[in-house]
Design a protein around this motif. Structure first.
Motif, mmCIF file in Angstrom:
data_model
loop_
_atom_site.group_PDB
_atom_site.id
_atom_site.type_symbol
_atom_site.label_atom_id
_atom_site.label_comp_id
_atom_site.label_asym_id
_atom_site.label_seq_id
_atom_site.Cartn_x
_atom_site.Cartn_y
_atom_site.Cartn_z
ATOM 1 N N ILE A 194 0.832 -1.202 0.000
ATOM 2 C CA ILE A 194 0.000 0.000 0.000
ATOM 3 C C ILE A 194 0.868 1.253 0.000
ATOM 4 N N ARG A 195 1.910 1.230 0.829
ATOM 5 C CA ARG A 195 2.781 2.396 0.921
ATOM 6 C C ARG A 195 3.556 2.609 -0.388
ATOM 7 N N LEU A 196 4.039 1.518 -0.959
ATOM 8 C CA LEU A 196 4.930 1.608 -2.119
ATOM 9 C C LEU A 196 4.190 1.836 -3.429
ATOM 10 N N ALA A 197 3.075 1.115 -3.598
ATOM 11 C CA ALA A 197 2.417 1.138 -4.905
ATOM 12 C C ALA A 197 1.062 1.831 -4.873
ATOM 13 N N VAL A 198 0.282 1.559 -3.838
ATOM 14 C CA VAL A 198 -1.108 2.020 -3.865
ATOM 15 C C VAL A 198 -1.217 3.514 -3.564
ATOM 16 N N LEU A 199 -0.630 3.948 -2.460
ATOM 17 C CA LEU A 199 -0.805 5.348 -2.063
ATOM 18 C C LEU A 199 -0.176 6.341 -3.043
ATOM 19 N N PRO A 200 1.063 6.112 -3.514
ATOM 20 C CA PRO A 200 1.606 7.094 -4.460
ATOM 21 C C PRO A 200 0.710 7.248 -5.677
ATOM 22 N N HIS A 201 0.071 6.146 -6.062
ATOM 23 C CA HIS A 201 -0.761 6.190 -7.255
ATOM 24 C C HIS A 201 -2.077 6.896 -7.006
ATOM 25 N N SER A 202 -2.591 6.826 -5.774
ATOM 26 C CA SER A 202 -3.940 7.348 -5.558
ATOM 27 C C SER A 202 -3.983 8.590 -4.679
ATOM 28 N N ALA A 203 -2.818 9.110 -4.300
ATOM 29 C CA ALA A 203 -2.808 10.247 -3.371
ATOM 30 C C ALA A 203 -3.646 11.419 -3.885
ATOM 31 N N ALA A 204 -3.411 11.802 -5.153
ATOM 32 C CA ALA A 204 -4.133 12.963 -5.680
ATOM 33 C C ALA A 204 -5.636 12.703 -5.683
ATOM 34 N N GLY A 205 -6.011 11.493 -6.054
ATOM 35 C CA GLY A 205 -7.427 11.148 -6.093
ATOM 36 C C GLY A 205 -8.051 11.191 -4.708
ATOM 37 N N ILE A 206 -7.297 10.729 -3.708
ATOM 38 C CA ILE A 206 -7.835 10.741 -2.352
ATOM 39 C C ILE A 206 -7.979 12.185 -1.857
ATOM 40 N N VAL A 207 -6.996 13.019 -2.213
ATOM 41 C CA VAL A 207 -7.114 14.430 -1.826
ATOM 42 C C VAL A 207 -8.378 15.024 -2.433
ATOM 43 N N SER A 208 -8.657 14.667 -3.675
ATOM 44 C CA SER A 208 -9.849 15.258 -4.279
ATOM 45 C C SER A 208 -11.115 14.674 -3.649
ATOM 46 N N ALA A 209 -11.062 13.413 -3.232
ATOM 47 C CA ALA A 209 -12.205 12.855 -2.499
ATOM 48 C C ALA A 209 -12.445 13.665 -1.229
ATOM 49 N N VAL A 210 -11.353 14.022 -0.563
ATOM 50 C CA VAL A 210 -11.469 14.821 0.658
ATOM 51 C C VAL A 210 -12.066 16.190 0.342
ATOM 52 N N MET A 211 -11.635 16.772 -0.778
ATOM 53 C CA MET A 211 -12.170 18.078 -1.163
ATOM 54 C C MET A 211 -13.674 17.991 -1.418
ATOM 55 N N LEU A 212 -14.095 16.939 -2.105
ATOM 56 C CA LEU A 212 -15.530 16.805 -2.369
ATOM 57 C C LEU A 212 -16.295 16.623 -1.057
ATOM 58 N N GLY A 213 -15.682 15.901 -0.111
ATOM 59 C CA GLY A 213 -16.293 15.771 1.212
ATOM 60 C C GLY A 213 -16.392 17.121 1.896
ATOM 61 N N LEU A 214 -15.341 17.918 1.740
ATOM 62 C CA LEU A 214 -15.346 19.258 2.318
ATOM 63 C C LEU A 214 -16.486 20.089 1.737
ATOM 64 N N GLY A 215 -16.663 19.955 0.419
ATOM 65 C CA GLY A 215 -17.764 20.678 -0.225
ATOM 66 C C GLY A 215 -19.106 20.314 0.399
ATOM 67 N N ARG A 216 -19.283 19.014 0.641
ATOM 68 C CA ARG A 216 -20.489 18.547 1.319
ATOM 69 C C ARG A 216 -20.648 19.199 2.699
ATOM 70 N N ALA A 217 -19.560 19.150 3.462
ATOM 71 C CA ALA A 217 -19.605 19.635 4.844
ATOM 72 C C ALA A 217 -19.956 21.121 4.886
ATOM 73 N N ILE A 218 -19.367 21.879 3.961
ATOM 74 C CA ILE A 218 -19.609 23.322 3.961
ATOM 75 C C ILE A 218 -21.084 23.632 3.746
ATOM 76 N N GLY A 219 -21.724 22.888 2.834
ATOM 77 C CA GLY A 219 -23.087 23.239 2.451
ATOM 78 C C GLY A 219 -24.165 22.555 3.266
ATOM 79 N N GLU A 220 -23.781 21.614 4.123
ATOM 80 C CA GLU A 220 -24.786 20.862 4.862
ATOM 81 C C GLU A 220 -25.543 21.790 5.817
ATOM 82 N N THR A 221 -26.854 21.674 5.816
ATOM 83 C CA THR A 221 -27.661 22.684 6.478
ATOM 84 C C THR A 221 -28.455 22.176 7.674
ATOM 85 N N ILE A 222 -29.391 21.266 7.398
ATOM 86 C CA ILE A 222 -30.429 20.980 8.378
ATOM 87 C C ILE A 222 -29.869 20.320 9.634
ATOM 88 N N ALA A 223 -29.019 19.299 9.449
ATOM 89 C CA ALA A 223 -28.464 18.622 10.616
ATOM 90 C C ALA A 223 -27.674 19.624 11.457
#
Lengths: 329, 286, 258
Positions: free
Chosen positions: A219-248
């Motif tokens: 995971i450290r050698l092959a998986v994470l270097p390959h998917s780091a950027a994608g995971i960061v963008s997943a986090v960004m999309l989550g952030l977008g959700r968090a910012i706009g969440e209203t009712i709860a």
């Protein structure tokens, strides 16, 4: 006789072909009208909101609206800084709690879970996204807040030397809101992370294995270097959700337009203020404009965050379609 | 002595330790699902009774507070109208993107627009409809259809995206075979492409419905909410999310119980829709 | 051009290996010897199980989902499938080179070569000097010495494959498994790899899967022919190609099927 018939036949077929062609053209035209209408709505969307927000900008100025620490409805002063701060605090808490959980779960599911369990676990995580915001709010108010309060008190008094921890504890507070947001962003962050992780080429994982790597080292050698950027963008999309969440959030944050002293203080967010105060706002008033302006700020913030996420994800090999698919699912 | 150099203890321990941490992540992620659904069942089931489903909320704080009939029917009505607007439009736009527009400027513009819409918080859709149709220059007042419109805007990107994906999965050879037989493009789309993509389209539409059925924020400023049952789309209407949202904020345990019951009803409706959608998708994947 | 230090390798003995994908059997009880410091080529039509067999030799096969193995593989009399043997340490001792070059693309060239020694905490070999030796051994040093810190993805396909071989031998394995190492390469890169393999047999026991019969004849000391998951025949390369004992082998090497 026979000749004439055949001629008529041919010409009528030619005619019908022409009619079919014009049907194609009509279809094309209709769909283009649909498309243009959607574009017009999207553009109109932004223009309309900006126009409706104008009165508060002319009374407060852009900087005044964003950065004045004074949201005073009675005196028609609308400095949204406490709301901006509340949005940032709750979103950051959500990321701190939610991202490690979501990403570890995604890694475990793609790399370790037995094939038969994989889709079931993924489905269960996706179901987390199916629970409505208002139900999270209900659970937050009547279960989470009372359960957490003694724990929060203990943490606040034990670690009162840590900045933003010590001090009075309110039932509804930034931390509870952040925790609920964390739960709400876990499915999206982990779904996109899963998608990204599954694109890591088997060849690279095997390269690591063949060198005598343990599964974690793969995971450290092959998986994470390959998917780091994608995971960061997943986090960004989550952030977008968090910012706009209203009712709860509006149900568990206390709805106080002040900047709390610790994460256990009451506060407010941009989205919560809109949901909570629109009923009192006179149409056409500065207050109403201020709430719409808060919506515009939300729109811009989420736009920036999502656009960044997309740029990051597109730089990697992940297909845009599949990711957007996860965002909405 | 073994020819194999033993893996160091530190590496093996790290391997196990991190693997357990990752597993802990799975458990931590699933815990809220169990807790939330568990509580909603435990607290919502006692609220269930024939009256609960067959009477409307009275609005009374004490005494007979009524059930959630108007909320259930309102949710079906509002979400139903939203689906009627968003699903055909969304599929039409997906057809445009995948079959006609393809890489044209307009199509790329739409894709970009859909990307933007996907990330817009639902409350902003509510504000938009509110500012145009509720306190607008040409139209004022709360009405159920305005809420449907807000939800439709929310559903649209989901339907378009899912539609585009499932249309893209229809093999090009199939289209070419039909076109080679001399069929015009509209016939190919209507009788060859759409039927082949139908299960993907159904899944996408159901997921869009499931996602929007629980939305509260876009309804607050548009539908407003009501107590009595109404079938008129030009008036305020009740709905499950609104009913829950209002009951939570009442300092009365009976009303809160009604909120739990309504929450259970809403979750069951959404879960069933979601699961049907998933299974429709799974059957398609051959 | 390069000096390769000769070293006595180890024998690899396969005893009745069976490999499964779920229920289906890809290798049906193969027994074969791979003598030390010799190149053994595995040939056969696609799907005959030659790649699966080679992946059983360093316990890679079992990493696939629902894949399993039965039988014994002895390295110097020690069973790599023994109860107390860790697959991780097996793979460290039996190196592998794959069909498609698979360097870690974002890692630098130097880091790629040193990835193995670093993993096993082998400080003595995780040095730049050792990396240089490995790169010299594969004849890549002159081409990359000025850009050791560039990402591996910058290299051409043939260079990447030699980098992968350098990465494998930097671990000082006893056996080198090569699964069609040239099938993704152009003729000139193929020739360089073949020359390299011939040099490397002075140090390693080499098993090479190939679908290229000429290649087997050019480099292999011994050649084994597989069909439908079974070993049909194994012999000195010239004997297998010129005097095949089995009619199926004859058909295959004379190009009558497959």
């Amino acid at each position: 006789m026979a000749k004439t018939t055949s001629i008529t036949n041919t010409s009528s077929r030619a005619l019908s072909v022409a009619r079919e062609w014009s049907a194609d053209a009509t279809l094309r035209l209709v769909l283009q009208v649909f498309a243009i209408a959607l574009m017009a709505i999207i553009v109109g969307f932004f223009v309309q909101l900006a126009l409706m927000a104008a009165p508060v900008i002319s009374s407060m100025g852009v900087a005044g609206f964003l950065f004045d620490n004074n949201w005073d409805v009675a005196h028609e002063i609308f400095g949204a800084w406490p709301l901006v701060v509340g949005t940032v605090i709750t979103s950051v808490i959500a990321l701190i709690i939610g991202v490690p959980v979501a990403v570890s779960a995604a890694i475990y599911i793609t790399e370790f879970a037995p094939a038969r369990l994989r889709s079931t676990l993924a489905l269960l995580l996706d179901l987390l996204a199916a629970i409505p915001s208002v139900v999270y709010g209900l659970w937050g108010v009547f279960v989470l807040i009372p359960t957490l309060k003694p724990i929060e008190r203990w943490v606040a008094s034990t670690f009162d030397f840590v900045p933003f921890i010590g001090g009075a504890v309110n039932g509804p507070n930034y931390f509870v809101a952040g925790l609920i947001l964390a739960i709400m962003i876990i499915p999206i962050v982990s779904a996109i992370s899963r998608e990204v992780l599954s694109t890591v080429p088997l060849a690279e994982k095997e390269a690591a294995l063949a060198l005598g790597a343990t599964r974690i080292e793969v995971i450290r050698l092959a998986v994470l270097p390959h998917s780091a950027a994608g995971i960061v963008s997943a986090v960004m999309l989550g952030l977008g959700r968090a910012i706009g969440e209203t009712i709860a959030v509006t149900l568990v944050i206390g709805n106080a337009a002040i900047i709390g002293q610790s994460i256990f203080s009451q506060g407010y967010t941009l989205a919560a203020v809109v949901a909570n105060e629109f009923g009192e706002a006179e149409p056409g008033s500065v207050h109403s404009a201020a709430l719409i302006a808060a919506g515009v700020v939300l729109f811009i913030l989420t736009f920036i965050v999502n656009a960044t996420a997309r740029v990051l994800i597109m730089r990697r090999t992940v297909k845009r379609v599949s990711v957007a698919d996860k965002v909405v699912a | 002595m073994s020819v194999f150099i033993a893996t160091s203890r530190r590496r093996l321990v790290t391997n196990v330790l991190i693997k357990s941490l990752l597993l802990a992540g799975v458990i931590a992620a699933l815990l809220p699902l169990v807790l939330v659904i568990g509580y909603v069942f435990a607290k919502g089931l006692p609220a269930f009774s024939a009256d609960f489903f067959l009477t409307d909320p009275t609005g009374a704080f004490f005494g007979d507070q009524g059930g959630i009939r108007s909320a259930i029917i309102g949710t079906f009505a509002i979400v139903g109208l939203a689906s009627l607007i968003a699903i055909p439009t969304g599929i039409a736009l997906a057809v445009y993107l995948n079959e006609i527009g393809k890489k044209s400027k307009l199509a790329s513009g739409i894709r970009y627009g859909v990307d933007i819409l996907t990330g817009v918080p639902s409350i902003v859709f509510g504000l938009f409809i509110y500012s145009v149709l509720v306190i607008g220059d040409f139209m004022t007042g709360f009405a159920a259809w305005k809420g449907s419109l807000a939800l439709a805007l929310l559903m649209l990107p989901v339907v378009i995206r899912a539609g585009e994906v499932s249309l893209a999965m229809v093999p090009t050879t199939l289209r070419e075979a039909a076109l080679a037989l001399g069929a015009p493009r509209w016939r190919v789309i209507l009788f060859v492409v759409l039927p082949s993509a139908v299960s993907g389209l159904v899944t996408g539409s159901l997921l869009a419905i499931a996602r929007t059925a629980g939305e509260t924020a876009p309804l607050l400023f548009t539908v407003l909410g009501a107590q009595a049952l109404t079938m008129s789309f030009v008036e305020p209407m009740n709905s499950l999310p609104l009913q829950i949202f209002n009951d939570i904020r009442q300092p009365n345990p009976d009303l809160v119980t009604r909120a739990w019951g309504a929450a259970l009803t809403l979750i069951l409706l959404i879960l069933v829709t979601t699961l049907i959608a998933r299974f429709a998708a799974r059957r398609n994947r051959i | 051009m390069t000096t390769t230090i000769a070293k006595k390798g180890m024998n690899l003995t396969v005893k009745n290996i069976q490999a499964f994908y779920g229920e289906s059997k890809a290798v049906k009880g193969v027994s074969i010897d791979f003598p030390a410091n010799k190149i053994t080529a595995l040939i056969g039509p696609s799907g005959c199980g030659k790649s699966t067999l080679v992946r059983c030799l360093n316990r890679m096969h079992e990493e696939g989902s629902s894949a399993s193995v039965r039988g014994k593989v002895l390295l110097n009399e020690e069973n790599i499938y023994g109860a107390d043997v860790d697959p991780v340490s097996v793979r460290r001792t039996i190196g592998m080179v794959f069909q498609k070059p698979n360097p870690f693309p974002t890692m630098s060239i130097l880091d790629n070569v040193l990835a193995g020694p670093r993993l096993s905490g082998d400080r003595a070999h995780a040095t730049r000097k050792h990396a240089e030796q490995a790169l010299r051994d594969v004849g890549l040093w002159a081409e990359v010495k000025h850009k050791l810190n560039r990402p591996a993805a910058d290299l051409s396909g043939g260079q990447q494959q030699r980098l992968c071989i350098a990465r494998a031998i930097a671990l000082e394995p006893e056996v080198l498994l090569m699964d069609e190492p040239c099938s993704a390469l152009d003729p000139i890169s193929t020739q360089r790899i073949e020359e390299l393999v011939l040099r490397l047999k002075k140090r390693f026991t080499i098993v090479m899967v190939t679908h290229n019969l000429q290649q087997a004849q050019r480099v292999a000391d011994r050649t084994a022919f597989m069909l439908d998951g079974e070993l049909i025949e194994v012999a000195a390369t010239s004997n297998l190609f010129n005097k095949p004992k089995d009619s199926r082998t004859k058909k295959y090497v004379t190009g009558q099927f497959g």
